[in-house]
Design a protein around this motif. Structure first.
Motif, PDB file in Angstrom:
ATOM      1  N   SER A  30      44.073  51.349   0.132  1.00 40.18           N
ATOM      2  CA  SER A  30      44.634  50.870   1.394  1.00 40.18           C
ATOM      3  C   SER A  30      45.435  49.611   1.107  1.00 40.18           C
ATOM      4  O   SER A  30      44.905  48.630   0.598  1.00 40.18           O
ATOM      5  N   GLU A  31      46.735  49.674   1.389  1.00 41.69           N
ATOM      6  CA  GLU A  31      47.620  48.538   1.159  1.00 41.69           C
ATOM      7  C   GLU A  31      47.973  47.879   2.475  1.00 41.69           C
ATOM      8  O   GLU A  31      48.612  48.493   3.320  1.00 41.69           O
ATOM      9  N   TRP A  32      47.553  46.661   2.615  1.00 40.20           N
ATOM     10  CA  TRP A  32      47.843  45.789   3.761  1.00 40.20           C
ATOM     11  C   TRP A  32      47.581  46.460   5.097  1.00 40.20           C
ATOM     12  O   TRP A  32      48.227  46.153   6.089  1.00 40.20           O
ATOM     13  N   ASP A  33      46.706  47.419   5.147  1.00 37.84           N
ATOM     14  CA  ASP A  33      46.401  48.165   6.374  1.00 37.84           C
ATOM     15  C   ASP A  33      47.617  48.934   6.888  1.00 37.84           C
ATOM     16  O   ASP A  33      47.650  49.364   8.028  1.00 37.84           O
ATOM     17  N   GLU A  34      48.658  49.080   6.060  1.00 37.93           N
ATOM     18  CA  GLU A  34      49.860  49.818   6.447  1.00 37.93           C
ATOM     19  C   GLU A  34      49.904  51.190   5.797  1.00 37.93           C
ATOM     20  O   GLU A  34      50.256  52.171   6.438  1.00 37.93           O
ATOM     21  N   ASN A  35      49.594  51.251   4.519  1.00 38.87           N
ATOM     22  CA  ASN A  35      49.638  52.502   3.768  1.00 38.87           C
ATOM     23  C   ASN A  35      48.245  52.819   3.250  1.00 38.87           C
ATOM     24  O   ASN A  35      47.602  51.967   2.634  1.00 38.87           O
ATOM     25  N   TYR A 103      45.034  43.229   0.339  1.00 45.86           N
ATOM     26  CA  TYR A 103      45.506  42.390   1.437  1.00 45.86           C
ATOM     27  C   TYR A 103      46.615  41.488   0.914  1.00 45.86           C
ATOM     28  O   TYR A 103      46.421  40.780  -0.062  1.00 45.86           O
ATOM     29  N   ARG A 104      47.756  41.501   1.547  1.00 47.25           N
ATOM     30  CA  ARG A 104      48.878  40.658   1.132  1.00 47.25           C
ATOM     31  C   ARG A 104      48.685  39.239   1.652  1.00 47.25           C
ATOM     32  O   ARG A 104      48.309  39.036   2.793  1.00 47.25           O
TER      33      ARG A 104
END
Length: 106
Positions: A30-35, A103-104
């Motif tokens: 899970s990348e930054w809750d976007e992807n 998380y970014r």
């Protein structure tokens, strides 16, 4: 955790074969809750897409904490000339990475 160190090493070396060995079959990224990528093939494809986009990838681990099977990592990811601050929460079960939450910024 040795697996996490090996993961960062394989990532900066763009070593999809080694990443495949480190990932569980049902890994979730899970990348930054976007992807969100589910399953080994989807995560490896996301890695390959990133590797193809950038010539140089580097990771500097600023801080790491571990509790049970979770490794929390404050890192700087260098993508060619761009630096991105990231916090990675990596869950390991039976020496395989099963979950990566990125998380970014921090």
């Amino acid at each position: 955790m040795k697996v996490v160190e090996e993961y960062f090493d394989a990532f900066v070396n763009k070593d999809l074969t080694r990443l495949s060995e480190l990932y569980s079959d049902d890994i979730v990224l899970s990348e930054w809750d976007e992807n969100v990528f589910a399953g080994k093939e989807a995560v490896l494809q996301a890695n390959a897409d990133l590797f193809n986009k950038f010539e140089k990838i580097g990771i500097l681990v600023k801080a790491r904490g571990e509790s049970g099977n979770i490794s929390l990592n404050e890192i700087i990811v260098n993508l060619d000339d761009v630096s991105v601050k990231v916090v990675d929460s990596i869950t390991v079960v039976d020496e395989k990475i099963v979950y990566i939450m990125a998380y970014r910024g921090f």
